[in-house]
Scaffold this motif. Structure first.
Motif, PDB file in Angstrom:
ATOM      1  N   LEU A   8       0.811  -1.214   0.000  1.00 16.60           N
ATOM      2  CA  LEU A   8       0.000   0.000   0.000  1.00 16.60           C
ATOM      3  C   LEU A   8       0.845   1.265   0.000  1.00 16.60           C
ATOM      4  CD1 LEU A   8      -2.863  -0.920   2.497  1.00 16.60           C
ATOM      5  CD2 LEU A   8      -3.079  -0.526   0.051  1.00 16.60           C
ATOM      6  N   TRP A  16      -4.158   7.457  -1.856  1.00 16.97           N
ATOM      7  CA  TRP A  16      -4.878   6.358  -1.212  1.00 16.97           C
ATOM      8  C   TRP A  16      -5.140   6.685   0.262  1.00 16.97           C
ATOM      9  CZ3 TRP A  16      -7.853   2.392  -2.019  1.00 16.97           C
ATOM     10  CH2 TRP A  16      -8.051   1.440  -1.012  1.00 16.97           C
ATOM     11  N   ASP A  18      -5.631   5.471   3.527  1.00 16.38           N
ATOM     12  CA  ASP A  18      -5.466   4.175   4.191  1.00 16.38           C
ATOM     13  C   ASP A  18      -6.218   4.146   5.516  1.00 16.38           C
ATOM     14  OD1 ASP A  18      -4.603   1.601   4.522  1.00 16.38           O
ATOM     15  OD2 ASP A  18      -2.658   2.153   5.374  1.00 16.38           O
ATOM     16  N   ARG A  23      -9.809   0.150   3.254  1.00 15.81           N
ATOM     17  CA  ARG A  23      -9.378  -1.252   3.289  1.00 15.81           C
ATOM     18  C   ARG A  23     -10.557  -2.193   3.085  1.00 15.81           C
ATOM     19  NH1 ARG A  23      -3.919  -3.003   5.615  1.00 15.81           N
ATOM     20  NH2 ARG A  23      -2.718  -1.072   5.552  1.00 15.81           N
TER      21      ARG A  23
END
Length: 360
Positions: A8, A16, A18, A23
């Protein structure tokens, strides 16, 4: 799709986020590769799995059909799942936000601008480009996208009353951050760092010549985007950005640069109260009659506010214009959705368009 932290890490500069929600979205396509759409062209998409890794990807066959809903196709900023050993899109991950408008033309069609952005930087030049009514329109569209708006007033180095312009925007958009700056000055542009960084995404919108590409170049620290001077007569610029592109930033996160927009039609899904007209909507709720047109009815709270100077007449005229456009867009959208639902009924033949002239 299960991805460890090491896998990742290259995605963070691509924006992104996170977190638990992100997820959870990965489970939609087990065994696939995660990528983000960085460019969209008529010939297809460019995706990336790390900063500077753009490569062409193939869209799923249904996306290529003319009648496929445009909002179900990928747009710049979307996260997609690719086949493990091929550059083929197999799934579109759920979106956190979607900035869109109604496309120009008589027939209702949505035009997607950018997906999964945290902030929308609404750029307006402090020259002939400055138009409070246009900024109001942008804010209505942005507030309906799931992103947070930020107004950026460029060309603050010009001989203008910057404070007056800041106050004008603050009055029509209470609570929305407003920054006046010289887009060429890195020290002044640094004020936007709070909206950028690893795991964050922003999109720049505004009319041609407002300084979007100059702002992008300053954030990048290099002259990547082509710029040009505006016309002195009306401060109108030429299109230097011709397509939307997602650009990783040196400080982390990414920015989506867009072509200038001379027309921004409402899609029919916006909310005027959430878009900054909550004060006008609140006044309308105080009118004696629920269906008050705010013209000549007795007990009209809106007209009383106009006569008392508590409501700007230009702002109210823009509210009426946007309200009518919103109602028309909502009606056309409902009709289009009904047509799609009818087309999906098994065994029901599609209606062919009527012919203006008979066949010979």
């Amino acid at each position: 799709m299960q991805i460890d932290n090491d896998a990742l890490a290259p995605l963070l500069p691509l924006g992104w986020p996170d977190d638990a929600e992100a997820r959870a979205a990965l489970a939609a396509a087990p065994g696939a590769r995660l990528a983000r759409i960085s460019e969209q062209h008529r010939s297809g998409y460019i995706a990336c799995t790390a900063a500077g890794s753009g490569f062409p990807v193939q869209a799923p066959a249904p996306w290529l059909r003319p009648r496929f809903p445009p909002e179900e196709r990928a747009v710049v900023g979307d996260w997609v799942a690719l086949e493990a050993d091929a550059d083929q899109i197999v799934a579109l991950l759920p979106r956190r936000s979607l900035l869109k408008r109604a496309a120009a033309g008589e027939h209702y069609r949505q035009q997607l601008i950018a997906a999964n952005v945290d902030h929308v930087l609404v750029v307006s030049g402090l020259d002939g480009d400055f138009n409070p009514r246009r900024i109001e329109r942008y804010l209505v569209v942005v507030q309906g996208s799931g992103s947070q708006p930020v107004v950026v007033l460029t060309k603050a180095d010009r001989n203008v009353d910057v404070r007056a312009h800041l106050d004008a925007v603050a009055e029509l958009a209470p609570g929305v951050p407003v920054h006046a700056l010289d887009a060429r000055d890195a020290a002044e542009v640094a004020v936007l760092a709070r909206y950028l960084g690893p795991g964050r995404s922003a999109v720049v919108v505004g009319s041609s010549g407002a300084g979007k590409s100059t702002l992008t170049n300053t954030l990048l620290g290099t002259e990547r985007m082509r710029t040009s001077a505006v016309r002195e007569t009306d401060s109108r610029g030429r299109h230097t950005t011709t397509y939307r592109a997602l650009i990783p930033l040196p400080q982390g996160g990414c920015l989506i640069d867009t072509p200038g927009m001379r027309e921004l039609k409402l899609s029919g899904e916006e909310d005027l109260a959430e878009g900054g007209f909550d004060d006008v909507e609140a006044l309308a709720a105080e009118c004696r009659f629920r269906d008050c047109s705010h013209a000549a009815e007795p007990g009209c709270a809106v007209r009383a506010a106009l006569e008392a100077g508590r409501l700007d007449r230009g702002r109210f005229a823009n509210y009426l214009k946007l309200r009518a456009e919103l109602a028309s867009g909502a009606e056309q959208r409902a009709l289009r959705l009904a047509q799609r639902a009818e087309e999906k009924i098994p065994g029901k033949p599609r209606k062919r368009p009527s012919q203006k002239y008979p066949r010979r």
